[in-house]
Motif scaffolding. Sequence first.
Motif, PDB file in Angstrom:
ATOM      1  N   ALA A  16      -1.164  -5.155   6.363  1.00 48.06           N
ATOM      2  CA  ALA A  16      -0.452  -3.595   4.733  1.00 48.06           C
ATOM      3  C   ALA A  16      -1.258  -2.779   6.184  1.00 48.06           C
ATOM      4  O   ALA A  16      -0.647  -1.345   6.337  1.00 48.06           O
ATOM      5  CB  ALA A  16      -0.486  -3.605   3.779  1.00 48.06           C
ATOM      6  N   LYS A  17      -2.708  -2.554   5.956  1.00 46.12           N
ATOM      7  CA  LYS A  17      -3.504  -1.697   6.056  1.00 46.12           C
ATOM      8  C   LYS A  17      -3.313  -1.247   7.736  1.00 46.12           C
ATOM      9  O   LYS A  17      -3.530  -0.326   8.233  1.00 46.12           O
ATOM     10  CB  LYS A  17      -5.311  -1.923   6.094  1.00 46.12           C
ATOM     11  N   THR A  18      -3.647  -1.935   8.586  1.00 47.38           N
ATOM     12  CA  THR A  18      -3.204  -2.024  10.025  1.00 47.38           C
ATOM     13  C   THR A  18      -2.092  -1.508  10.574  1.00 47.38           C
ATOM     14  O   THR A  18      -2.269  -0.250  11.442  1.00 47.38           O
ATOM     15  CB  THR A  18      -3.165  -3.269  10.788  1.00 47.38           C
ATOM     16  N   ALA A  19      -0.833  -1.690   9.491  1.00 45.42           N
ATOM     17  CA  ALA A  19       0.010  -0.973   9.695  1.00 45.42           C
ATOM     18  C   ALA A  19       0.751   0.502   9.399  1.00 45.42           C
ATOM     19  O   ALA A  19       1.179   1.291   9.866  1.00 45.42           O
ATOM     20  CB  ALA A  19       1.399  -1.966   9.005  1.00 45.42           C
ATOM     21  N   ILE A  25      -3.823   0.549  -2.911  1.00 45.24           N
ATOM     22  CA  ILE A  25      -2.899  -0.745  -2.933  1.00 45.24           C
ATOM     23  C   ILE A  25      -2.103   0.084  -4.537  1.00 45.24           C
ATOM     24  O   ILE A  25      -2.733   0.525  -5.391  1.00 45.24           O
ATOM     25  CB  ILE A  25      -4.221  -1.269  -3.202  1.00 45.24           C
ATOM     26  N   LYS A  26      -0.923  -0.062  -4.246  1.00 45.82           N
ATOM     27  CA  LYS A  26       0.374   0.207  -5.304  1.00 45.82           C
ATOM     28  C   LYS A  26       0.036  -1.181  -5.850  1.00 45.82           C
ATOM     29  O   LYS A  26       0.539  -1.233  -7.493  1.00 45.82           O
ATOM     30  CB  LYS A  26       1.447   0.456  -4.578  1.00 45.82           C
ATOM     31  N   ALA A  27       0.777  -2.122  -5.247  1.00 45.88           N
ATOM     32  CA  ALA A  27       1.184  -3.429  -6.061  1.00 45.88           C
ATOM     33  C   ALA A  27       0.494  -4.726  -5.109  1.00 45.88           C
ATOM     34  O   ALA A  27       0.523  -4.764  -4.150  1.00 45.88           O
ATOM     35  CB  ALA A  27       3.126  -3.578  -6.129  1.00 45.88           C
ATOM     36  N   PHE A  28      -0.133  -5.809  -5.815  1.00 46.24           N
ATOM     37  CA  PHE A  28      -0.434  -7.240  -5.420  1.00 46.24           C
ATOM     38  C   PHE A  28      -0.222  -8.072  -5.700  1.00 46.24           C
ATOM     39  O   PHE A  28      -0.173  -8.628  -7.301  1.00 46.24           O
ATOM     40  CB  PHE A  28      -2.205  -6.743  -5.057  1.00 46.24           C
ATOM     41  N   ILE A  29      -0.183  -9.487  -5.300  1.00 44.65           N
ATOM     42  CA  ILE A  29       0.424 -10.377  -6.336  1.00 44.65           C
ATOM     43  C   ILE A  29      -0.517 -11.684  -5.172  1.00 44.65           C
ATOM     44  O   ILE A  29       0.366 -11.934  -3.616  1.00 44.65           O
ATOM     45  CB  ILE A  29       1.920 -11.002  -6.417  1.00 44.65           C
ATOM     46  N   ARG A  30      -1.211 -12.411  -5.689  1.00 46.89           N
ATOM     47  CA  ARG A  30      -1.392 -14.011  -5.683  1.00 46.89           C
ATOM     48  C   ARG A  30      -0.223 -14.703  -6.306  1.00 46.89           C
ATOM     49  O   ARG A  30      -0.961 -14.965  -7.254  1.00 46.89           O
ATOM     50  CB  ARG A  30      -3.096 -14.187  -5.130  1.00 46.89           C
ATOM     51  N   LEU A  33       0.990  -0.936  -0.040  1.00 42.91           N
ATOM     52  CA  LEU A  33      -0.460   0.010   0.024  1.00 42.91           C
ATOM     53  C   LEU A  33       0.939   1.091   0.266  1.00 42.91           C
ATOM     54  O   LEU A  33       2.123   0.975   0.445  1.00 42.91           O
ATOM     55  CB  LEU A  33      -0.885   0.197   1.249  1.00 42.91           C
ATOM     56  N   ASP A  34       0.560   1.978  -0.206  1.00 45.04           N
ATOM     57  CA  ASP A  34       0.794   3.553   0.042  1.00 45.04           C
ATOM     58  C   ASP A  34       0.941   3.587   0.535  1.00 45.04           C
ATOM     59  O   ASP A  34       0.039   3.484   1.925  1.00 45.04           O
ATOM     60  CB  ASP A  34       0.357   4.566  -1.788  1.00 45.04           C
TER      61      ASP A  34
END
Length: 131
Positions: free
Chosen positions: A58-61, A37-42, A31-32
């Motif tokens: 990521a959001k919690t951080a 969201i800036k990048a994601f992979i499954r 995440l920025d």
Amino acid sequence: METTHKQAFKSLGQAIDKANQIGVNANITVLDTAGHIKAFIRMDEAFIGSIDIAMGKAKTAMLFRMNSEAVGEFLNPENKTYGMVNTSGGLVGFKGGMPVKSANGIIAYIGVSGGSPDQDFEIATAGSEIQ
């Protein structure tokens, strides 16, 4: 600070390399600094149910500018913070979410889910320091 796609992909790539090294098929979110969201992979065969967990870490951080497990310390029942876990759309207070740092400070946030909490932490750590 604006997170560039190059920074996000570098973080993601380092995390993928670590996941491959330890044999974990993970979902990895970057995440920025504003929480978008800036990048994601499954990764192949990563659990679909772990997508939301990776994003939540990521959001919690990002919301607290600290590792997700550090936020988890505030969520312990003995702290009498009943309901805090349900704020901000839901918090994920275990290992695998953390700030991504460069020489200029925090530039993004990473969240990983797919292995054990310790494995997720190891993968996220690999993506958390970029030059």
